[in-house]
Enzyme design. Structure first.
Site, PDB file in Angstrom:
ATOM      1  N   ARG A 150       0.816  -1.223   0.000  1.00  0.00           N
ATOM      2  CA  ARG A 150       0.000   0.000   0.000  1.00  0.00           C
ATOM      3  C   ARG A 150       0.843   1.265   0.000  1.00  0.00           C
ATOM      4  NH1 ARG A 150      -3.602  -0.694   4.400  1.00  0.00           N
ATOM      5  NH2 ARG A 150      -5.045  -1.741   2.996  1.00  0.00           N
ATOM      6  N   HIS A 206       4.586 -11.008   1.702  1.00  0.00           N
ATOM      7  CA  HIS A 206       5.114 -10.143   2.759  1.00  0.00           C
ATOM      8  C   HIS A 206       6.361 -10.742   3.412  1.00  0.00           C
ATOM      9  CE1 HIS A 206       4.704  -7.834   6.697  1.00  0.00           C
ATOM     10  NE2 HIS A 206       4.633  -6.883   5.787  1.00  0.00           N
ATOM     11  N   TYR A 262      13.882   1.886  11.804  1.00  0.00           N
ATOM     12  CA  TYR A 262      13.087   0.812  12.403  1.00  0.00           C
ATOM     13  C   TYR A 262      14.017  -0.152  13.126  1.00  0.00           C
ATOM     14  CZ  TYR A 262       9.369   2.020   8.964  1.00  0.00           C
ATOM     15  OH  TYR A 262       8.424   2.649   8.207  1.00  0.00           O
ATOM     16  N   ARG A 265       3.585  -3.236  19.608  1.00  0.00           N
ATOM     17  CA  ARG A 265       3.734  -1.790  19.440  1.00  0.00           C
ATOM     18  C   ARG A 265       2.417  -1.076  19.171  1.00  0.00           C
ATOM     19  NH1 ARG A 265       5.773  -1.028  14.292  1.00  0.00           N
ATOM     20  NH2 ARG A 265       3.746  -0.260  13.626  1.00  0.00           N
TER      21      ARG A 265
END
Length: 687
Positions: A406, A436, A469, A565
């Site tokens: 996306r 993914h 990250y 998270r």
């Protein structure tokens, strides 16, 4: 009589709580000012995506007349009203925080000025900038009988302009026009410093345009100028099975996204009632309007905070990632991996090692094949260049490019075409499933045999996000992992039947059941009086079956610690249901992105890395991967990382049974896990 509490927290309300934790970081006076500004920008970007995808989907359900409650007890209409109310309250808090941050920046010599605060010299300079740079880019768009309401792009900033022509009789409606504030220009225009001043001053581009409205509408008097911004439904609706070419179908859908139904209208405070009514009618917006007391779309603060020269004292201390010392022992990475597995913890260890792994494979004459999945890739990707070079050198290069990532669809289409031109075999995955998993397989000829080298990661192959990250990467030449890696690529690119995985857990066919089996094993250990403990770190937990399975384990006496998270639909600490479950969330400098799962297994510890969150989409609609870590030393490293997170009492928030979050408070010495983790030796020994 109080309504009984659902055993589940609603996913979208949980997301609102997550974004509130992001806002708390902007409110935290212990964070440097420019970092607080960045958290305000992150909150804005998060809210944009939430509105354009999640809220858009709820609105679609309402329009379709869908009234059934979800598993958390909410109807679409009831949920939508609650979300909009909470979002509006949160935006009010955000702008209160924005004004507080501005006051702090002003004391440090960084000021955002209004036009009437500028002196004549400064006004002359910004006027020149307008005429030379801004004016040629602008397109005034009148709206009347001969000129219909223009197409408004999602998440772009516009000005609604009301005009009165010379000689217009009193009492008549003003003329209406729209101007797009060009996003190709910087939102904050620098202003020359005042005499003997070291302050950096800026004005907003939209205010500069407003100052020169008469230049754009000659012969008309400005009645009112106010900013507004539209958010459209951005979810792609693909007919993958009917698409002859998936790439072309996605390109069509990206173009259709421009015409997505409006989801939210943001307007500047005090907009003229006539202008507001025009926008309401044309965009068919009623209750989806948020009035903003301040500049619309604070996401500009991200670029501003990063690009502002100097002011290092207003930022977090720089962390220079270490190049992994394991790869400095021998001449090449393959020689190292024949001797030992290597674990990397980003951003504390450099992503360049991943680039080097693929580049060495591309240049090595003994490497026969490279296979890789790409989900989100950085703009200038060394990996893509290396894959292209390998294909041009005659190696078999297969790249699974996920076109449906996306908001990265267009970039991934460009990479796919570049790789195809270089001679790579580019595969777009399986119909109906997103790929993914993050994995690279290198096949190398060594002494009359073939050896497989594998990299498995929890994060994307993106060198930029690897600096922002926290993620884990595993390099290995373990033959079992290598065999499973080959089978995984064969399933994605060919017609292979379901494979009996020796090491991997693979979604959508196998991963959920494997996790259930591992959880049930802990239950059996608890029943037998053996140590039984699960630690799981992920971004989101929302799958009802998975939550129910964790509730079962809790009731059986398994100690469960979850580091989630973002969204968490599990309700911990409820007597008789989840009293053995603790949930914390860490929001800090770096985005906590790694997925790690630990099972005590009666003392025979097992640790897995994964690309998958425990959400329905990850477990049933995506190709995901969970990989064991066989090396006992590396397993201890991963447990150290998990324990650092669990011991955090500065940035960790604990999920309460009510669904709210509270900062962790205890009598232990202060411990901020992300600051401790930068000490590589520490997390490799922490227990």
């Amino acid at each position: 009589m109080n309504k009984p509490m659902s055993p589940y927290v609603n996913r979208d309300l949980s997301w609102i709580e997550f974004n509130r934790r992001v806002l708390e970081e902007a409110q935290d006076a212990d964070n440097p000012l420019l970092e607080r500004a960045k958290f305000l920008a992150i909150m804005s970007s998060n809210l944009d995506e939430f509105m354009s995808v999640r809220v858009a989907g709820i609105q679609d359900q309402i329009k379709a007349g869908y009234t059934k409650k979800d598993f958390t007890g909410y109807t679409p209409d009831g949920l939508w009203k609650r979300l909009m109310r909470r979002a509006s309250q949160m935006v009010t808090e955000q702008y209160k925080t924005y004004r507080e941050v501005l006051r702090g920046l002003n004391k440090e010599g960084i000021s955002f000025r209004s036009m009437d605060e500028l002196n004549p010299m400064q006004l002359h300079a910004v006027d020149e900038y307008f005429h030379e740079i801004v004016f040629p880019v602008l397109t005034p768009m009148a709206v009347d009988q001969s000129r219909p309401f223009p197409l408004l792009h999602t998440r772009e900033l516009y000005l609604a302009v009301l005009l009165s022509p010379d000689g217009m009789p009193p009492g008549e409606d003003p003329f209406f026009a729209i101007i797009q504030v060009p996003s190709i220009l910087q939102r904050l225009v620098p202003v020359p410093s005042r005499t003997n001043s070291k302050k950096m001053e800026f004005v907003f581009l939209e205010e500069l345009i407003e100052r020169h409205i008469s230049t754009l509408f000659y012969g008309h008097k400005s009645v009112d100028v106010h900013p507004f911004r539209l958010t459209r439904n951005a979810d792609l609706t693909l007919n993958e099975e009917g698409a002859e070419d998936l790439l072309e179908e996605i390109e069509k859908e990206i173009r259709r996204r421009r015409w997505g139904l409006p989801v939210r209208l943001e307007v500047g405070k005090g907009m003229h009632p006539y202008a507001l009514q025009m926008l309401k009618e044309e965009l068919e917006q009623g209750d989806n309007i948020i009035e903003i007391d301040g500049p619309l779309d604070l996401s500009f603060l991200m670029k501003f905070s990063v690009s502002l020269p100097g002011y290092e004292s207003l930022r977090f201390e720089k962390i220079e990632p270490f190049y992994p010392q394991e790869f400095e022992k021998l001449d090449n990475i393959f020689a190292v991996l024949r001797q030992e597995d290597v674990l990397l913890y980003h951003p504390y260890e450099s992503f360049e090692a991943v680039d080097d792994f693929v580049m060495e494979a591309a240049e090595d004459p003994d490497v026969l094949a490279i296979k890789m999945t790409l989900y989100r890739v950085s703009g200038q990707s060394a990996l893509v260049q290396a894959l292209a070079a390998a294909a041009e050198a005659g190696k078999q290069v297969t790249v699974v490019v996920e076109l449906k990532a996306r908001f990265d669809e267009e970039r991934n289409i460009a990479w796919a075409r570049q790789l195809e031109k270089a001679g790579c075999h580019v595969v777009y995955g399986l119909v109906g499933l997103k790929t993914h998993a993050k994995i690279t397989l290198v096949v190398r000829r060594e002494q009359q045999m073939l050896r497989r080298y594998v990299h498995v990661g929890t994060g994307n192959y993106n060198g930029n996000t690897a600096k922002l990250y926290t993620d884990i990467g595993l390099f290995t030449s373990h033959p079992v992992i290598g065999a499973d890696a080959s089978a995984l690529f064969n399933e994605v690119t060919g017609y292979s039947s379901p494979y009996e995985w020796e090491a991997f857990g693979v979604a959508p066919t196998h991963l959920k059941q494997k996790l259930f089996t591992l959880i049930e094993r802990e239950q059996k250990h608890a029943a037998a009086g053996k140590p039984a403990r699960i630690i799981a770190k992920m971004n989101s937990l929302s799958n009802q079956e998975m939550i129910d399975k964790l509730y079962e384990a809790s009731q059986a006496g398994v100690k469960i610690e979850l580091i989630v998270r973002g969204v968490c639909c599990l309700r911990p600490g409820v007597e008789g249901l989840s009293e053995n479950i603790r949930v914390i969330s860490i929001v800090d400098r770096f985005l906590e992105h790694s997925r790690i799962v630990y099972f005590n297994n009666g003392g025979e510890e097992e640790v897995y890395l994964s690309s998958a969150d425990w959400m329905t989409r990850n477990l049933t609609r995506r190709i995901e991967l969970m990989c064991p870590v066989f090396d006992a030393r590396l397993r201890r490293n991963l447990v150290s990382i998990l324990q650092l997170n669990l011991d955090d009492n500065i940035k960790a928030r604990e999920l309460m049974p009510s669904g709210s979050y509270e900062r962790v408070r205890n009598d232990l010495p202060p411990m901020r896990s992300q600051f401790e983790a930068k000490n590589i030796r520490k997390w490799k020994t922490y227990r």
